[in-house]
Design an enzyme around this catalytic site. Sequence first.
Site, short mmCIF file in Angstrom:
data_model
loop_
_atom_site.label_atom_id
_atom_site.label_comp_id
_atom_site.label_asym_id
_atom_site.label_seq_id
_atom_site.Cartn_x
_atom_site.Cartn_y
_atom_site.Cartn_z
N GLY A 22 -10.01 -18.51 28.42
CA GLY A 22 -10.86 -18.87 29.32
C GLY A 22 -10.05 -19.92 30.35
O GLY A 22 -10.86 -20.73 30.82
N ASP A 72 -11.19 -8.85 25.94
CA ASP A 72 -12.39 -8.94 25.54
C ASP A 72 -12.55 -9.82 24.28
O ASP A 72 -12.22 -9.39 23.38
CB ASP A 72 -13.17 -7.60 25.46
CG ASP A 72 -14.74 -8.04 25.21
OD1 ASP A 72 -15.03 -8.87 24.90
OD2 ASP A 72 -15.25 -6.79 24.75
N SER A 151 -18.46 -29.44 22.94
CA SER A 151 -19.65 -29.91 23.88
C SER A 151 -20.35 -30.95 23.16
O SER A 151 -20.24 -31.09 21.96
CB SER A 151 -20.60 -28.52 23.72
OG SER A 151 -21.78 -28.97 24.30
N TYR A 164 -25.54 -22.26 20.62
CA TYR A 164 -24.54 -22.71 21.52
C TYR A 164 -24.07 -23.96 20.73
O TYR A 164 -22.99 -24.07 20.46
CB TYR A 164 -24.78 -22.88 22.87
CG TYR A 164 -23.75 -23.61 23.69
CD1 TYR A 164 -22.76 -22.91 24.09
CD2 TYR A 164 -23.70 -25.04 24.11
CE1 TYR A 164 -21.72 -23.43 24.95
CE2 TYR A 164 -22.57 -25.69 24.53
CZ TYR A 164 -21.77 -24.71 25.17
OH TYR A 164 -20.81 -25.28 25.96
N LYS A 168 -20.57 -25.04 18.64
CA LYS A 168 -19.49 -25.91 18.97
C LYS A 168 -19.48 -26.90 17.80
O LYS A 168 -18.34 -27.33 17.54
CB LYS A 168 -19.99 -26.59 20.16
CG LYS A 168 -20.00 -25.67 21.49
CD LYS A 168 -18.54 -25.13 21.82
CE LYS A 168 -18.52 -24.44 23.04
NZ LYS A 168 -17.18 -24.04 23.46
#
Length: 259
Positions: A22, A72, A151, A164, A168
């Site tokens: 990323g 990917d 996060s 999500y 995390k």
Amino acid sequence: MISQTYLSELFSLEGRVAVVTGGSSGIGRAITGALARAGASVVVVARREAELAATVDELTGEGCRAAWVSADLSTAEGVRTGAEAAAAPYGEPDILVNCAGINLRPPMGELGEDVWDTTMTVNLKAPYLLGQRFGPGMAERGFGRIIHITSQQAHRAFVNSGAYGVSKGALESLARSQAEAWSPHGVTCNTLVPGFVLTPLNERLAADPEKVAALAARTMVGRNGLAEDFAGAAVFLAGRGSGYVTGQSIFVDGGFSVH
């Protein structure tokens, strides 16, 4: 000068190899640039070739050593293929930064297995597989740094944390498990925990000015985060100076989590 030598011993990444997933946008791109400018040879792993090329061109134009791999990370095979390709330009990495992630957060009542599975694969399974690929080699060589980007949702539920937040939270647990396994052999494993950062990953929330302002007001410094706020923390965790820091979740959030 003695100060330059001292700082170099603590923070220089000369001779190190880093892989950043990323790493072509947002926080990942800022970390990629920081590691490269601190001396590491950096391989950027992401999907979009245009963004990858632009990131690497910027760094090589400054004299840094950087390469890119399009991969990917939403499938195990894609992760494995990407990992092998990432080790090709400069050799086995000393530093692994897992920043790639997806932010699909439908309300819990509408959360389907497809979103759950995709989220867990990209946000959790990919970092696990990359750790399994590179961590043992780091331990064998006696030095390694694994850094995960997590996060606030790893610690508190808000704005539809859903799958999500679960991914995390589990990623922070993965860091502790990796630390337990490999830190006796010189490999530290930590997470950086952002607050609300103005990046493409948060573009949906960023489109609401009132929410953006409310999130800024919740911090102690009075503003939301920027990708470049993570540069110093990443260089610290990647270098020799952080050798006694492992299994930790380090908040880079302007005081968001304690205000």
